[in-house]
Design a protein around this motif. Structure first.
Motif, PDB file in Angstrom:
ATOM      1  N   GLN A  51       0.840  -1.200   0.000  1.00 16.08           N
ATOM      2  CA  GLN A  51       0.000   0.000   0.000  1.00 16.08           C
ATOM      3  C   GLN A  51       0.878   1.254   0.000  1.00 16.08           C
ATOM      4  O   GLN A  51       0.593   2.204  -0.731  1.00 16.08           O
ATOM      5  CB  GLN A  51      -0.941   0.021   1.201  1.00 16.08           C
ATOM      6  CG  GLN A  51      -1.836   1.270   1.191  1.00 16.08           C
ATOM      7  CD  GLN A  51      -2.846   1.289   2.328  1.00 16.08           C
ATOM      8  OE1 GLN A  51      -2.839   0.440   3.206  1.00 16.08           O
ATOM      9  NE2 GLN A  51      -3.727   2.267   2.294  1.00 16.08           N
ATOM     10  N   GLN A  63      -5.545   5.995  -0.805  1.00 10.93           N
ATOM     11  CA  GLN A  63      -5.784   4.947   0.196  1.00 10.93           C
ATOM     12  C   GLN A  63      -7.112   4.228  -0.060  1.00 10.93           C
ATOM     13  O   GLN A  63      -7.187   2.998  -0.004  1.00 10.93           O
ATOM     14  CB  GLN A  63      -5.778   5.552   1.609  1.00 10.93           C
ATOM     15  CG  GLN A  63      -4.399   5.948   2.078  1.00 10.93           C
ATOM     16  CD  GLN A  63      -4.438   6.752   3.376  1.00 10.93           C
ATOM     17  OE1 GLN A  63      -5.423   7.413   3.690  1.00 10.93           O
ATOM     18  NE2 GLN A  63      -3.339   6.706   4.124  1.00 10.93           N
ATOM     19  N   ASN A  64      -8.147   5.012  -0.360  1.00  8.41           N
ATOM     20  CA  ASN A  64      -9.460   4.421  -0.675  1.00  8.41           C
ATOM     21  C   ASN A  64      -9.375   3.542  -1.915  1.00  8.41           C
ATOM     22  O   ASN A  64      -9.999   2.478  -1.989  1.00  8.41           O
ATOM     23  CB  ASN A  64     -10.518   5.504  -0.859  1.00  8.41           C
ATOM     24  CG  ASN A  64     -10.878   6.198   0.439  1.00  8.41           C
ATOM     25  OD1 ASN A  64     -10.605   5.683   1.525  1.00  8.41           O
ATOM     26  ND2 ASN A  64     -11.477   7.369   0.342  1.00  8.41           N
ATOM     27  N   TRP A  78      -6.711   1.923  -3.014  1.00 17.94           N
ATOM     28  CA  TRP A  78      -6.007   0.690  -2.653  1.00 17.94           C
ATOM     29  C   TRP A  78      -6.971  -0.330  -2.060  1.00 17.94           C
ATOM     30  O   TRP A  78      -6.889  -1.528  -2.347  1.00 17.94           O
ATOM     31  CB  TRP A  78      -4.878   0.996  -1.670  1.00 17.94           C
ATOM     32  CG  TRP A  78      -4.163  -0.235  -1.211  1.00 17.94           C
ATOM     33  CD1 TRP A  78      -4.391  -0.939  -0.066  1.00 17.94           C
ATOM     34  CD2 TRP A  78      -3.123  -0.936  -1.904  1.00 17.94           C
ATOM     35  NE1 TRP A  78      -3.549  -2.025   0.006  1.00 17.94           N
ATOM     36  CE2 TRP A  78      -2.758  -2.058  -1.105  1.00 17.94           C
ATOM     37  CE3 TRP A  78      -2.457  -0.738  -3.108  1.00 17.94           C
ATOM     38  CZ2 TRP A  78      -1.769  -2.948  -1.470  1.00 17.94           C
ATOM     39  CZ3 TRP A  78      -1.474  -1.633  -3.488  1.00 17.94           C
ATOM     40  CH2 TRP A  78      -1.130  -2.726  -2.678  1.00 17.94           C
ATOM     41  N   GLN A  79      -7.893   0.152  -1.233  1.00 17.47           N
ATOM     42  CA  GLN A  79      -8.846  -0.731  -0.556  1.00 17.47           C
ATOM     43  C   GLN A  79      -9.773  -1.449  -1.537  1.00 17.47           C
ATOM     44  O   GLN A  79     -10.334  -2.491  -1.209  1.00 17.47           O
ATOM     45  CB  GLN A  79      -9.674   0.041   0.487  1.00 17.47           C
ATOM     46  CG  GLN A  79      -8.852   0.605   1.642  1.00 17.47           C
ATOM     47  CD  GLN A  79      -7.987  -0.428   2.347  1.00 17.47           C
ATOM     48  OE1 GLN A  79      -8.406  -1.562   2.561  1.00 17.47           O
ATOM     49  NE2 GLN A  79      -6.751  -0.052   2.681  1.00 17.47           N
ATOM     50  N   THR A  80      -9.934  -0.928  -2.750  1.00 11.94           N
ATOM     51  CA  THR A  80     -10.781  -1.598  -3.755  1.00 11.94           C
ATOM     52  C   THR A  80     -10.113  -2.870  -4.282  1.00 11.94           C
ATOM     53  O   THR A  80     -10.770  -3.725  -4.876  1.00 11.94           O
ATOM     54  CB  THR A  80     -11.079  -0.683  -4.967  1.00 11.94           C
ATOM     55  OG1 THR A  80      -9.861  -0.474  -5.713  1.00 11.94           O
ATOM     56  CG2 THR A  80     -11.673   0.650  -4.542  1.00 11.94           C
ATOM     57  N   GLY A  81      -8.786  -2.983  -4.100  1.00 17.00           N
ATOM     58  CA  GLY A  81      -8.045  -4.146  -4.605  1.00 17.00           C
ATOM     59  C   GLY A  81      -7.589  -3.991  -6.048  1.00 17.00           C
ATOM     60  O   GLY A  81      -6.789  -4.777  -6.543  1.00 17.00           O
ATOM     61  N   GLN A 111      -3.556  -3.349  -7.113  1.00  9.63           N
ATOM     62  CA  GLN A 111      -2.543  -4.230  -6.547  1.00  9.63           C
ATOM     63  C   GLN A 111      -1.765  -5.063  -7.558  1.00  9.63           C
ATOM     64  O   GLN A 111      -0.637  -5.459  -7.291  1.00  9.63           O
ATOM     65  CB  GLN A 111      -3.181  -5.092  -5.456  1.00  9.63           C
ATOM     66  CG  GLN A 111      -3.603  -4.205  -4.292  1.00  9.63           C
ATOM     67  CD  GLN A 111      -4.547  -4.870  -3.321  1.00  9.63           C
ATOM     68  OE1 GLN A 111      -4.638  -6.084  -3.246  1.00  9.63           O
ATOM     69  NE2 GLN A 111      -5.283  -4.068  -2.565  1.00  9.63           N
TER      70      GLN A 111
END
Length: 194
Positions: free
Chosen positions: A91, A140-141, A143-146, A149
């Protein structure tokens, strides 16, 4: 008209579902095999040379196992100047990459190599992409979705990451992972027309 079995086997040397989907827009019948190669840049290797070499290496690795086939290899990188951004390692790495790309124009390069027993074609296609201003919170938001990556440059233009793109100059499909116009022309040069 040639029957389907008279056509040469075509293999896409890529594990990318995005490349598979893009190639299906121009070819109705092909196989997919994954090439396991070392993707480490050589010292002082420029981005265009790297992406061209990796595309050829992928195609050759699969062609050596299938010398009767026509093999398509491709590799995509994101660059800012001479800095190359691959897939983010974490992240924090993703945040660092997207912060660098924020409010800047960067280049997406895809190397495409098509190899058969009688011909060897290759090309590097470049597309300029300009990002809007990205806040740390947005990154950051995201990244949280995937989604970022497993993407070069830590974003997918065809997905949620498209909302960061202010402007694009050049091939859209190139940014997704396979420049369709150029790939189709190369396949035609190989004698494959659909």
């Amino acid at each position: 008209m040639a029957s389907e079995r008279d056509l040469p086997r075509v293999i896409l040397a890529s594990a990318s579902s995005r490349r598979h989907e893009l190639l299906s827009h121009i070819l109705s019948n092909f196989e997919v095999q994954t090439a396991d190669i070392d993707e480490t840049p050589k010292s002082d290797e420029l981005p265009a040379a790297l992406v061209g070499r990796l595309a050829k290496s992928k195609a050759l690795a699969i062609w050596h196992k299938n010398p009767d086939a026509i093999v398509i290899g491709a590799d995509t990188i994101v660059t800012l100047g001479h800095e190359i951004f691959g897939k983010p390692k974490s992240q924090n790495d993703s945040i660092a990459i997207l912060k660098k790309l924020s409010e800047k124009r960067h280049t997406v390069m895809t190397g495409v190599a098509i190899i058969s027993a009688s011909k060897n074609l290759s090309k590097v296609v470049k597309t300029e992409v300009e990002f809007a201003c990205l806040s740390t919170k947005q990154i950051q938001n995201y990244w949280q979705t995937g989604e970022p990556q497993d993407k070069a440059g830590s974003y997918a233009i065809q997905g949620i990451g498209g909302k960061f793109v202010k402007q694009i100059t050049g091939s859209y499909s190139n940014v997704v992972g396979l420049p369709l116009v150029e790939t189709q022309l190369m396949l035609a040069e190989m004698g494959i027309h659909e």
